[in-house]
Write an enzyme that holds these catalytic residues in place. Structure first.
Site, PDB file in Angstrom:
ATOM      1  N   ARG A   1      -9.460 -19.317  -7.740  1.00 47.92           N
ATOM      2  CA  ARG A   1      -8.729 -18.350  -8.566  1.00 47.92           C
ATOM      3  C   ARG A   1      -8.515 -19.023  -9.914  1.00 47.92           C
ATOM      4  NH1 ARG A   1      -3.116 -16.115  -6.119  1.00 47.92           N
ATOM      5  NH2 ARG A   1      -2.426 -18.132  -6.886  1.00 47.92           N
TER       6      ARG A   1
ATOM      7  N   LYS B   1       8.735 -15.206  -9.147  1.00 42.87           N
ATOM      8  CA  LYS B   1       7.883 -14.178  -9.770  1.00 42.87           C
ATOM      9  C   LYS B   1       8.179 -12.819  -9.133  1.00 42.87           C
ATOM     10  CE  LYS B   1       4.202 -15.454  -6.565  1.00 42.87           C
ATOM     11  NZ  LYS B   1       3.102 -16.410  -6.353  1.00 42.87           N
TER      12      LYS B   1
ATOM     13  N   TYR C   1       3.417  17.318   4.577  1.00 40.25           N
ATOM     14  CA  TYR C   1       2.076  17.548   4.021  1.00 40.25           C
ATOM     15  C   TYR C   1       0.991  17.280   5.059  1.00 40.25           C
ATOM     16  CZ  TYR C   1       4.053  17.362  -0.744  1.00 40.25           C
ATOM     17  OH  TYR C   1       4.754  17.579  -1.892  1.00 40.25           O
TER      18      TYR C   1
ATOM     19  N   MET D   1       6.007  11.412  -1.986  1.00 41.38           N
ATOM     20  CA  MET D   1       6.240  10.527  -3.133  1.00 41.38           C
ATOM     21  C   MET D   1       7.700  10.059  -3.183  1.00 41.38           C
ATOM     22  SD  MET D   1       5.446  11.117  -7.178  1.00 41.38           S
ATOM     23  CE  MET D   1       3.715  11.433  -6.938  1.00 41.38           C
TER      24      MET D   1
END
Ligand SMILES: *Cc1c(COP(=O)(O)O)cnc(C)c1O
Length: 389
Positions: free
Chosen positions: A132, A34, A266, A314
Protein backbone atom coordinates in the site's frame (compact mmCIF):
# COMPACT_ATOMS: atom_id res chain seq x y z
CA UNK A 1 -31.52 16.01 14.19
CA UNK A 2 -30.96 12.27 13.93
CA UNK A 3 -33.19 10.59 16.49
CA UNK A 4 -30.51 8.30 17.88
CA UNK A 5 -27.73 8.64 20.38
CA UNK A 6 -24.19 7.40 20.85
CA UNK A 7 -23.06 7.24 24.45
CA UNK A 8 -19.30 7.00 24.70
CA UNK A 9 -17.62 6.01 27.92
CA UNK A 10 -14.30 7.85 27.89
CA UNK A 11 -13.22 6.12 31.10
CA UNK A 12 -13.68 2.73 29.43
CA UNK A 13 -11.38 3.94 26.64
CA UNK A 14 -8.83 5.03 29.23
CA UNK A 15 -9.05 1.66 30.97
CA UNK A 16 -8.49 -0.15 27.66
CA UNK A 17 -5.40 1.98 27.06
CA UNK A 18 -4.15 1.24 30.58
CA UNK A 19 -4.62 -2.51 30.13
CA UNK A 20 -2.92 -2.61 26.73
CA UNK A 21 -0.15 -0.34 27.99
CA UNK A 22 0.46 -2.83 30.80
CA UNK A 23 0.87 -5.61 28.26
CA UNK A 24 3.09 -3.82 25.73
CA UNK A 25 5.36 -1.99 28.15
CA UNK A 26 8.09 -0.74 27.71
CA UNK A 27 6.83 -0.03 24.19
CA UNK A 28 4.94 3.25 24.10
CA UNK A 29 1.33 3.70 22.97
CA UNK A 30 0.35 5.84 19.98
CA UNK A 31 -3.45 5.81 19.91
CA UNK A 32 -4.90 5.67 16.40
CA UNK A 33 -7.78 8.15 16.19
CA UNK A 34 -8.44 8.30 12.44
CA UNK A 35 -12.03 8.30 11.13
CA UNK A 36 -13.34 10.42 13.99
CA UNK A 37 -11.65 8.11 16.52
CA UNK A 38 -13.35 5.09 14.94
CA UNK A 39 -16.67 6.91 15.21
CA UNK A 40 -16.21 7.68 18.91
CA UNK A 41 -15.51 11.40 18.42
CA UNK A 42 -12.02 12.75 17.73
CA UNK A 43 -11.73 15.85 19.95
CA UNK A 44 -13.27 14.15 22.97
CA UNK A 45 -11.17 10.99 22.67
CA UNK A 46 -7.97 12.96 22.06
CA UNK A 47 -8.62 15.12 25.12
CA UNK A 48 -9.45 12.10 27.27
CA UNK A 49 -6.24 10.29 26.28
CA UNK A 50 -3.85 13.24 26.09
CA UNK A 51 -2.13 12.32 29.36
CA UNK A 52 -2.33 8.54 28.83
CA UNK A 53 -0.63 8.02 25.47
CA UNK A 54 2.70 8.99 23.92
CA UNK A 55 1.20 10.16 20.62
CA UNK A 56 -1.79 10.11 18.30
CA UNK A 57 -1.93 8.71 14.78
CA UNK A 58 -4.39 10.12 12.26
CA UNK A 59 -4.86 9.56 8.55
CA UNK A 60 -5.50 13.11 7.31
CA UNK A 61 -4.20 16.63 7.88
CA UNK A 62 -7.59 17.95 9.01
CA UNK A 63 -7.67 15.28 11.74
CA UNK A 64 -4.31 16.51 13.05
CA UNK A 65 -5.64 20.07 13.06
CA UNK A 66 -8.78 18.94 14.92
CA UNK A 67 -6.60 17.48 17.68
CA UNK A 68 -4.77 20.81 18.02
CA UNK A 69 -8.09 22.69 17.96
CA UNK A 70 -9.18 20.48 20.86
CA UNK A 71 -6.25 21.90 22.83
CA UNK A 72 -4.16 18.73 22.74
CA UNK A 73 -0.41 19.29 22.31
CA UNK A 74 0.69 15.61 22.10
CA UNK A 75 2.89 14.37 19.24
CA UNK A 76 0.86 13.50 16.13
CA UNK A 77 1.77 11.31 13.16
CA UNK A 78 -0.25 11.70 9.95
CA UNK A 79 -0.25 8.24 8.38
CA UNK A 80 -1.82 9.05 5.03
CA UNK A 81 -0.68 11.07 2.04
CA UNK A 82 -0.32 14.82 2.56
CA UNK A 83 -0.73 17.44 -0.17
CA UNK A 84 2.23 19.75 -0.67
CA UNK A 85 -0.06 22.76 -0.26
CA UNK A 86 -0.90 21.60 3.31
CA UNK A 87 2.69 21.29 4.49
CA UNK A 88 2.85 24.75 6.07
CA UNK A 89 -0.27 24.02 8.10
CA UNK A 90 1.11 20.67 9.17
CA UNK A 91 4.43 22.15 10.20
CA UNK A 92 2.71 24.93 12.12
CA UNK A 93 0.61 22.30 13.91
CA UNK A 94 3.77 20.45 14.84
CA UNK A 95 2.55 17.18 13.35
CA UNK A 96 4.88 14.59 11.81
CA UNK A 97 4.20 13.10 8.40
CA UNK A 98 4.88 9.70 6.89
CA UNK A 99 7.44 9.82 4.07
CA UNK A 100 8.12 7.02 1.62
CA UNK A 101 10.16 8.56 -1.17
CA UNK A 102 12.81 11.16 -1.80
CA UNK A 103 11.01 12.52 -4.85
CA UNK A 104 9.41 15.90 -5.45
CA UNK A 105 7.19 15.67 -2.37
CA UNK A 106 10.24 15.20 -0.14
CA UNK A 107 11.75 18.32 -1.73
CA UNK A 108 8.52 20.22 -0.95
CA UNK A 109 8.85 19.04 2.65
CA UNK A 110 12.44 20.28 2.83
CA UNK A 111 11.47 23.62 1.29
CA UNK A 112 8.71 24.04 3.88
CA UNK A 113 11.20 23.32 6.65
CA UNK A 114 13.58 25.98 5.34
CA UNK A 115 10.77 28.51 4.95
CA UNK A 116 9.66 27.88 8.54
CA UNK A 117 13.28 27.66 9.73
CA UNK A 118 12.66 24.42 11.57
CA UNK A 119 13.23 20.77 10.68
CA UNK A 120 10.18 18.89 9.43
CA UNK A 121 9.33 15.88 11.62
CA UNK A 122 8.98 12.69 9.56
CA UNK A 123 8.58 8.95 10.00
CA UNK A 124 9.80 6.84 7.08
CA UNK A 125 7.33 4.21 5.94
CA UNK A 126 8.70 0.90 4.71
CA UNK A 127 6.47 -1.56 2.87
CA UNK A 128 7.10 -5.11 4.05
CA UNK A 129 4.02 -6.81 2.69
CA UNK A 130 0.84 -4.74 2.52
CA UNK A 131 1.80 -3.23 -0.87
CA UNK A 132 0.00 0.00 0.00
CA UNK A 133 2.10 2.95 1.20
CA UNK A 134 5.81 2.70 1.91
CA UNK A 135 9.10 2.29 0.12
CA UNK A 136 10.13 -1.23 -0.86
CA UNK A 137 12.63 -2.80 1.50
CA UNK A 138 15.35 -2.69 -1.15
CA UNK A 139 15.33 1.12 -1.21
CA UNK A 140 14.78 1.67 2.49
CA UNK A 141 18.40 1.92 3.66
CA UNK A 142 19.18 4.60 1.08
CA UNK A 143 16.10 6.61 1.97
CA UNK A 144 16.88 6.34 5.68
CA UNK A 145 20.49 7.39 5.17
CA UNK A 146 19.33 10.34 3.08
CA UNK A 147 16.82 11.40 5.71
CA UNK A 148 19.41 11.12 8.49
CA UNK A 149 21.78 13.34 6.52
CA UNK A 150 19.12 15.86 5.50
CA UNK A 151 19.35 19.00 7.65
CA UNK A 152 15.75 19.92 6.78
CA UNK A 153 14.26 16.70 8.11
CA UNK A 154 13.85 15.61 11.70
CA UNK A 155 13.74 11.82 11.34
CA UNK A 156 11.61 10.70 14.27
CA UNK A 157 10.59 7.21 13.27
CA UNK A 158 10.79 4.29 10.86
CA UNK A 159 7.74 2.10 10.53
CA UNK A 160 5.88 -0.57 8.66
CA UNK A 161 2.36 -1.97 8.70
CA UNK A 162 1.29 -5.60 8.95
CA UNK A 163 -1.05 -7.39 6.59
CA UNK A 164 -2.42 -10.34 8.49
CA UNK A 165 -1.79 -10.16 12.23
CA UNK A 166 -5.58 -10.16 12.89
CA UNK A 167 -5.89 -13.49 11.10
CA UNK A 168 -3.09 -14.97 13.19
CA UNK A 169 -0.99 -15.51 10.04
CA UNK A 170 2.17 -15.71 12.08
CA UNK A 171 4.52 -16.88 9.30
CA UNK A 172 3.63 -13.92 7.13
CA UNK A 173 3.70 -11.53 10.10
CA UNK A 174 7.10 -12.69 11.34
CA UNK A 175 8.36 -12.53 7.75
CA UNK A 176 7.34 -8.88 7.66
CA UNK A 177 9.24 -8.27 10.91
CA UNK A 178 12.34 -9.93 9.46
CA UNK A 179 12.16 -7.80 6.31
CA UNK A 180 11.67 -4.65 8.41
CA UNK A 181 14.62 -5.43 10.66
CA UNK A 182 16.80 -6.29 7.68
CA UNK A 183 15.86 -3.00 6.00
CA UNK A 184 16.91 -1.02 9.10
CA UNK A 185 19.98 -3.10 9.93
CA UNK A 186 22.54 -1.19 7.80
CA UNK A 187 21.69 1.98 9.75
CA UNK A 188 20.98 0.39 13.09
CA UNK A 189 23.43 2.32 15.23
CA UNK A 190 22.83 5.66 13.51
CA UNK A 191 19.07 5.29 14.00
CA UNK A 192 19.52 4.35 17.64
CA UNK A 193 21.88 7.25 18.26
CA UNK A 194 19.33 9.69 16.83
CA UNK A 195 16.54 8.11 18.90
CA UNK A 196 14.57 7.09 15.82
CA UNK A 197 11.52 5.17 17.01
CA UNK A 198 10.73 1.87 15.27
CA UNK A 199 7.10 0.78 15.05
CA UNK A 200 5.05 -1.86 13.29
CA UNK A 201 2.19 -3.18 15.41
CA UNK A 202 -1.47 -2.18 15.32
CA UNK A 203 -3.84 -3.68 17.91
CA UNK A 204 -3.62 -7.36 16.98
CA UNK A 205 0.15 -7.56 16.66
CA UNK A 206 0.72 -5.40 19.74
CA UNK A 207 -1.27 -7.88 21.80
CA UNK A 208 -0.12 -11.10 20.15
CA UNK A 209 3.54 -10.67 19.26
CA UNK A 210 5.97 -9.35 21.89
CA UNK A 211 8.74 -9.11 19.25
CA UNK A 212 6.64 -6.76 17.12
CA UNK A 213 6.09 -4.18 19.85
CA UNK A 214 9.49 -2.59 19.13
CA UNK A 215 9.62 0.98 20.52
CA UNK A 216 6.00 2.00 19.93
CA UNK A 217 2.67 0.35 19.14
CA UNK A 218 -0.23 1.86 17.18
CA UNK A 219 -3.47 0.39 18.54
CA UNK A 220 -6.69 1.67 17.06
CA UNK A 221 -9.58 -0.73 17.46
CA UNK A 222 -8.49 -2.15 20.84
CA UNK A 223 -8.41 1.38 22.24
CA UNK A 224 -12.17 1.44 21.81
CA UNK A 225 -12.67 -1.99 23.35
CA UNK A 226 -13.44 -3.80 20.09
CA UNK A 227 -11.53 -6.98 19.25
CA UNK A 228 -9.66 -6.82 15.91
CA UNK A 229 -11.10 -10.21 14.91
CA UNK A 230 -12.73 -13.36 16.30
CA UNK A 231 -9.32 -15.04 16.15
CA UNK A 232 -7.68 -12.40 18.33
CA UNK A 233 -10.57 -12.53 20.75
CA UNK A 234 -10.34 -16.31 21.05
CA UNK A 235 -6.59 -16.13 21.57
CA UNK A 236 -6.53 -13.26 24.05
CA UNK A 237 -9.88 -12.79 25.79
CA UNK A 238 -9.09 -15.25 28.58
CA UNK A 239 -6.30 -12.95 29.81
CA UNK A 240 -7.42 -9.51 28.69
CA UNK A 241 -10.64 -7.60 29.17
CA UNK A 242 -11.47 -4.98 26.56
CA UNK A 243 -14.48 -2.80 27.39
CA UNK A 244 -16.66 -1.65 24.51
CA UNK A 245 -16.87 2.10 24.99
CA UNK A 246 -19.74 2.88 22.64
CA UNK A 247 -23.43 2.37 23.03
CA UNK A 248 -25.83 3.12 20.15
CA UNK A 249 -29.50 3.58 20.87
CA UNK A 250 -32.60 4.95 19.25
CA UNK A 251 -36.36 4.97 19.91
CA UNK A 252 -39.35 3.36 18.31
CA UNK A 253 -41.24 5.91 16.24
CA UNK A 254 -44.29 3.82 15.41
CA UNK A 255 -45.59 0.37 16.32
CA UNK A 256 -48.13 -1.17 13.92
CA UNK A 257 -50.50 -4.01 14.77
CA UNK A 258 -50.83 -5.98 11.54
CA UNK A 259 -52.54 -9.15 10.41
CA UNK A 260 -50.83 -12.30 9.23
CA UNK A 261 -49.68 -12.20 5.61
CA UNK A 262 -48.92 -8.47 5.62
CA UNK A 263 -45.99 -7.32 3.49
CA UNK A 264 -43.36 -5.12 5.16
CA UNK A 265 -41.03 -2.72 3.37
CA UNK A 266 -39.48 -2.22 -0.06
CA UNK A 267 -39.32 -5.16 -2.38
CA UNK A 268 -41.87 -7.13 -0.32
CA UNK A 269 -39.05 -9.28 1.06
CA UNK A 270 -40.89 -10.02 4.31
CA UNK A 271 -44.48 -10.86 5.13
CA UNK A 272 -45.84 -11.57 8.59
CA UNK A 273 -46.69 -15.20 9.27
CA UNK A 274 -48.89 -14.39 12.29
CA UNK A 275 -50.68 -11.36 13.64
CA UNK A 276 -47.68 -9.16 14.44
CA UNK A 277 -46.48 -5.95 15.95
CA UNK A 278 -44.04 -4.21 13.61
CA UNK A 279 -41.95 -1.38 14.99
CA UNK A 280 -40.34 1.39 12.92
CA UNK A 281 -36.96 2.85 13.90
CA UNK A 282 -35.75 6.29 12.73
CA UNK A 283 -32.37 4.85 11.70
CA UNK A 284 -31.51 3.40 8.31
CA UNK A 285 -28.45 2.87 6.17
CA UNK A 286 -27.81 6.61 5.92
CA UNK A 287 -27.50 6.66 9.71
CA UNK A 288 -24.95 3.83 9.70
CA UNK A 289 -27.06 0.69 9.95
CA UNK A 290 -25.84 -1.50 7.06
CA UNK A 291 -28.53 -2.43 4.56
CA UNK A 292 -27.01 -5.90 4.55
CA UNK A 293 -28.80 -6.40 7.92
CA UNK A 294 -32.14 -6.45 6.08
CA UNK A 295 -34.05 -9.53 7.32
CA UNK A 296 -30.92 -10.60 9.28
CA UNK A 297 -30.05 -8.15 12.04
CA UNK A 298 -31.28 -7.97 15.59
CA UNK A 299 -31.78 -5.13 18.05
CA UNK A 300 -32.63 -5.09 21.75
CA UNK A 301 -35.94 -3.84 23.13
CA UNK A 302 -36.79 -4.12 26.83
CA UNK A 303 -33.97 -6.62 27.32
CA UNK A 304 -35.11 -8.86 24.49
CA UNK A 305 -33.90 -9.52 20.95
CA UNK A 306 -36.11 -8.25 18.16
CA UNK A 307 -35.32 -9.22 14.56
CA UNK A 308 -34.93 -6.73 11.75
CA UNK A 309 -37.61 -7.54 9.17
CA UNK A 310 -37.89 -6.37 5.60
CA UNK A 311 -35.33 -4.21 3.86
CA UNK A 312 -33.54 -1.49 5.78
CA UNK A 313 -34.52 1.87 4.23
CA UNK A 314 -32.37 4.98 3.87
CA UNK A 315 -33.62 6.48 7.13
CA UNK A 316 -35.83 3.80 8.68
CA UNK A 317 -35.78 0.17 9.75
CA UNK A 318 -38.53 -2.30 10.67
CA UNK A 319 -38.31 -4.66 13.63
CA UNK A 320 -40.68 -7.39 14.74
CA UNK A 321 -41.71 -6.67 18.34
CA UNK A 322 -44.48 -9.23 18.58
CA UNK A 323 -44.47 -10.53 22.13
CA UNK A 324 -42.61 -7.53 23.54
CA UNK A 325 -45.42 -5.52 25.16
CA UNK A 326 -43.00 -2.78 26.32
CA UNK A 327 -42.29 -1.99 22.68
CA UNK A 328 -44.36 1.18 22.27
CA UNK A 329 -43.63 4.43 20.45
CA UNK A 330 -40.80 6.15 22.32
CA UNK A 331 -39.43 2.92 23.80
CA UNK A 332 -35.64 2.66 23.81
CA UNK A 333 -34.00 0.40 21.25
CA UNK A 334 -30.37 -0.69 21.52
CA UNK A 335 -28.44 -1.23 18.28
CA UNK A 336 -25.02 -1.67 19.93
CA UNK A 337 -24.70 -2.26 23.66
CA UNK A 338 -26.47 -4.21 26.36
CA UNK A 339 -30.01 -4.15 27.63
CA UNK A 340 -31.02 -6.43 30.49
CA UNK A 341 -29.06 -9.64 30.07
CA UNK A 342 -28.69 -9.29 26.30
CA UNK A 343 -25.86 -7.64 24.43
CA UNK A 344 -24.96 -6.84 20.83
CA UNK A 345 -21.43 -5.65 20.18
CA UNK A 346 -20.04 -3.97 17.09
CA UNK A 347 -18.53 -7.24 15.89
CA UNK A 348 -21.86 -9.11 16.30
CA UNK A 349 -23.62 -6.50 14.23
CA UNK A 350 -20.77 -6.59 11.71
CA UNK A 351 -20.80 -10.37 11.41
CA UNK A 352 -24.52 -10.35 10.60
CA UNK A 353 -23.84 -7.72 7.92
CA UNK A 354 -20.86 -9.59 6.46
CA UNK A 355 -18.30 -7.01 7.52
CA UNK A 356 -16.00 -6.15 10.44
CA UNK A 357 -16.57 -4.07 13.56
CA UNK A 358 -14.10 -1.48 12.23
CA UNK A 359 -16.42 -0.62 9.33
CA UNK A 360 -19.49 -0.35 11.53
CA UNK A 361 -17.99 2.20 13.93
CA UNK A 362 -15.95 4.10 11.32
CA UNK A 363 -19.14 4.76 9.33
CA UNK A 364 -21.26 6.05 12.20
CA UNK A 365 -22.19 9.49 10.90
CA UNK A 366 -20.77 12.48 12.72
CA UNK A 367 -24.33 13.87 12.79
CA UNK A 368 -25.50 11.32 15.35
CA UNK A 369 -25.57 13.13 18.71
CA UNK A 370 -22.81 11.83 20.96
CA UNK A 371 -22.91 12.00 24.73
CA UNK A 372 -19.72 11.45 26.73
CA UNK A 373 -19.35 9.73 30.06
CA UNK A 374 -16.38 10.92 32.06
CA UNK A 375 -15.22 10.05 35.55
CA UNK A 376 -17.00 13.20 36.77
CA UNK A 377 -20.28 12.53 34.95
CA UNK A 378 -20.34 8.91 36.15
CA UNK A 379 -19.71 9.95 39.76
CA UNK A 380 -22.46 12.57 39.46
CA UNK A 381 -24.93 10.02 38.07
CA UNK A 382 -24.28 7.52 40.84
CA UNK A 383 -24.60 10.31 43.41
CA UNK A 384 -27.92 11.51 42.06
CA UNK A 385 -29.23 7.94 41.91
CA UNK A 386 -28.57 7.71 45.66
CA UNK A 387 -30.32 10.97 46.48
CA UNK A 388 -34.03 10.39 47.17
CA UNK A 389 -36.12 12.62 44.94
C1 LIG B 1 -5.51 1.98 11.17
C2 LIG B 1 -4.07 1.74 11.40
C3 LIG B 1 -3.62 1.25 12.63
C4 LIG B 1 -4.56 0.80 13.73
O1 LIG B 1 -5.08 -0.48 13.42
P1 LIG B 1 -6.00 -1.28 14.45
O2 LIG B 1 -6.15 -2.62 13.83
O3 LIG B 1 -7.29 -0.53 14.51
O4 LIG B 1 -5.31 -1.30 15.76
C5 LIG B 1 -2.25 1.19 12.84
N1 LIG B 1 -1.37 1.54 11.87
C6 LIG B 1 -1.78 1.98 10.66
C7 LIG B 1 -0.76 2.34 9.62
C8 LIG B 1 -3.13 2.08 10.37
O5 LIG B 1 -3.52 2.50 9.16
Amino acid sequence: MIDAELVIDLEAIRRNVARVTGIVRPARYAAVVKSNAYGHGLPEVARALACDVAAFCVYRVDEALAIRAAGVASPILILGPVEARDLDLVQAAGAAIALWSDGSFARDVARTARRQASRFPVHLKIDTGVTRLGIDCAGAANLLAGALANADLDLRGAFTHLAAAEELESDFTLGQLERFEAALAPLGTALARRGVVRHAAASAAALLYPRLRLDLVRPGIATYGIWPSDETRAALAPGLELEAALRWTTRLVVVREVESGRSVGYGCTFATSRPSRIGVLPVGYAEGLPRALSNRGEVLVAGRRAPVVGRICMNMTFIDVTGIPEAKPGAAVTLIGSDGGERIDANDLAAAAGTIGYEIVARLPTEIPRRYLTAASTAMASLSSKVPS
